[in-house]
Motif scaffolding. Structure first.
Motif, PDB file in Angstrom:
ATOM      1  N   SER A  14      27.493  35.478  60.902  1.00 44.63           N
ATOM      2  CA  SER A  14      26.319  34.645  61.203  1.00 44.63           C
ATOM      3  C   SER A  14      26.686  33.493  62.131  1.00 44.63           C
ATOM      4  CB  SER A  14      25.709  34.108  59.900  1.00 44.63           C
ATOM      5  OG  SER A  14      26.548  33.143  59.293  1.00 44.63           O
ATOM      6  N   VAL A  15      27.905  32.967  61.982  1.00 51.27           N
ATOM      7  CA  VAL A  15      28.385  31.900  62.868  1.00 51.27           C
ATOM      8  C   VAL A  15      28.422  32.387  64.313  1.00 51.27           C
ATOM      9  CG1 VAL A  15      30.453  30.603  63.536  1.00 51.27           C
ATOM     10  CG2 VAL A  15      29.676  30.573  61.157  1.00 51.27           C
ATOM     11  N   PHE A  16      29.028  33.556  64.536  1.00 48.44           N
ATOM     12  CA  PHE A  16      29.164  34.051  65.903  1.00 48.44           C
ATOM     13  C   PHE A  16      27.858  34.592  66.465  1.00 48.44           C
ATOM     14  CE2 PHE A  16      33.638  33.842  64.669  1.00 48.44           C
ATOM     15  CZ  PHE A  16      34.139  33.170  65.770  1.00 48.44           C
ATOM     16  N   LYS A  18      25.251  32.961  66.299  1.00 50.61           N
ATOM     17  CA  LYS A  18      24.623  31.756  66.855  1.00 50.61           C
ATOM     18  C   LYS A  18      25.297  31.272  68.143  1.00 50.61           C
ATOM     19  CE  LYS A  18      22.823  29.793  62.512  1.00 50.61           C
ATOM     20  NZ  LYS A  18      23.324  30.757  61.527  1.00 50.61           N
ATOM     21  N   VAL A  19      26.593  31.588  68.312  1.00 48.73           N
ATOM     22  CA  VAL A  19      27.339  30.933  69.401  1.00 48.73           C
ATOM     23  C   VAL A  19      27.739  31.842  70.557  1.00 48.73           C
ATOM     24  CG1 VAL A  19      28.280  29.278  67.731  1.00 48.73           C
ATOM     25  CG2 VAL A  19      29.664  31.260  68.385  1.00 48.73           C
ATOM     26  N   TYR A  23      29.714  30.800  74.020  1.00 53.79           N
ATOM     27  CA  TYR A  23      31.047  30.722  73.425  1.00 53.79           C
ATOM     28  C   TYR A  23      32.087  30.193  74.407  1.00 53.79           C
ATOM     29  CZ  TYR A  23      35.324  32.308  71.098  1.00 53.79           C
ATOM     30  OH  TYR A  23      36.563  32.359  70.514  1.00 53.79           O
ATOM     31  N   ASN A 129      39.543  33.600  60.900  1.00 58.44           N
ATOM     32  CA  ASN A 129      38.208  34.059  60.525  1.00 58.44           C
ATOM     33  C   ASN A 129      38.191  35.379  59.774  1.00 58.44           C
ATOM     34  OD1 ASN A 129      36.914  31.855  61.859  1.00 58.44           O
ATOM     35  ND2 ASN A 129      37.239  32.882  63.811  1.00 58.44           N
ATOM     36  N   LYS A 186      25.863  23.929  62.464  1.00 58.39           N
ATOM     37  CA  LYS A 186      26.520  24.662  61.380  1.00 58.39           C
ATOM     38  C   LYS A 186      27.717  25.503  61.814  1.00 58.39           C
ATOM     39  CE  LYS A 186      22.709  24.720  58.088  1.00 58.39           C
ATOM     40  NZ  LYS A 186      21.788  25.567  57.279  1.00 58.39           N
ATOM     41  N   PRO A 187      27.657  26.232  62.959  1.00 61.64           N
ATOM     42  CA  PRO A 187      28.842  27.008  63.357  1.00 61.64           C
ATOM     43  C   PRO A 187      30.081  26.147  63.537  1.00 61.64           C
ATOM     44  CG  PRO A 187      26.932  27.701  64.616  1.00 61.64           C
ATOM     45  CD  PRO A 187      26.532  26.471  63.876  1.00 61.64           C
ATOM     46  N   TYR A 188      29.879  24.936  63.990  1.00 62.87           N
ATOM     47  CA  TYR A 188      31.023  24.072  64.289  1.00 62.87           C
ATOM     48  C   TYR A 188      31.452  23.249  63.074  1.00 62.87           C
ATOM     49  CZ  TYR A 188      30.291  26.029  68.741  1.00 62.87           C
ATOM     50  OH  TYR A 188      30.156  26.961  69.748  1.00 62.87           O
ATOM     51  N   TYR A 190      31.557  24.903  60.272  1.00 62.06           N
ATOM     52  CA  TYR A 190      32.448  25.960  59.769  1.00 62.06           C
ATOM     53  C   TYR A 190      33.782  25.946  60.505  1.00 62.06           C
ATOM     54  CZ  TYR A 190      34.811  30.392  59.620  1.00 62.06           C
ATOM     55  OH  TYR A 190      35.802  31.335  59.534  1.00 62.06           O
TER      56      TYR A 190
END
Length: 234
Positions: A14-16, A18-19, A23, A129, A186-188, A190
């Motif tokens: 889910s993190v990736f 979003k980014v 990236y 990860n 949120k991704p960052y 994490y």
């Protein structure tokens, strides 16, 4: 941010999700472009020869494979393995002109290759990860040829106290930068949490040895902000 291992695969994906579109841009912003120098350090220590077969795991958008390929006039063959579909599609599209680079949508814990296939296994800012790091290392060892080499580039433990204080304070800003660039903090959050919880240089050395790698050593980059770990399949 507390992360349970059974939820980690879903969380990282889910993190990736979003980014992936921003990236490469975010990597340049966060590191002031220094990540490119760190990758060049890995390649210099690696010293791949023409014709070597390389598997690049958690390949992201393929930056490391591209750099190695161009250094050797595209005379190496690469298998880029990336578990996130968005990252996978972005990297495949970005490097579509590189006929010596093939892409695989797979996890680091289950590689779609035969035993004893590759001269080098590289993983750049990806081992942090994976859901099961021991299984990841077992797979790395399996697919390497006897005499093959494992190389990992990852964020690590800063050894200088003053630099570490500055680094930790800067890290607190990264989620806000992420909100501006990719639209989400949120991704960052994490990212920073995963860096802080990851193994130290010595702990990762011990883990590689536990997973049967030989002649394991590491080199710090920028006082340990990143580190390269090397191990051999003997």
């Amino acid at each position: 941010m507390s992360i349970h291992i059974q939820d980690k695969t879903k969380l990282v994906n889910s993190v990736f999700d979003k980014v992936y579109k921003n990236y490469d841009l975010m990597n340049d912003i966060m590191s002031f472009g220094i990540h490119r120098s760190w990758k060049k350090n890995l390649i210099a220590w690696m010293r791949p020869q023409l014709g070597d077969k390389i598997v690049d795991v958690a390949a992201g958008t393929g930056d490391l494979s591209k750099m190695i390929s161009e250094k050797n006039n595209n005379k190496n063959s690469f298998c880029c393995v990336e578990p996130n579909k968005g990252m996978f599609e972005t990297g495949k599209k970005k490097l579509k002109s590189f006929t010596n680079i093939k892409w695989y949508l797979n996890s680091a814990e289950k590689l779609p290759f035969k035993d004893n296939t590759f001269d080098f296994y590289t993983i750049s800012y990806g081992i942090r990860n994976v859901t099961d790091i021991n299984q990841c290392l077992k797979e790395a060892y399996r697919v390497l040829k006897p005499g093959g080499r494992f190389l990992c580039l990852e964020f690590s433990t800063v050894e200088n106290e003053i630099l570490n204080l500055l680094y930790q304070n800067y890290s607190k800003l990264i989620p806000f930068i992420g909100k501006i660039v990719v639209g989400s903090e949120k991704p960052y959050e994490y990212l920073i949490d995963s860096i802080n919880k990851f193994y130290s240089q010595i702990e990762l050395v011990d883990l590689l040895k536990t997973n049967t790698f030989s002649n394991v050593e590491y080199r710090n980059l920028s006082n340990g902000i990143s580190a390269i770990h090397s191990g051999w399949k003997i």
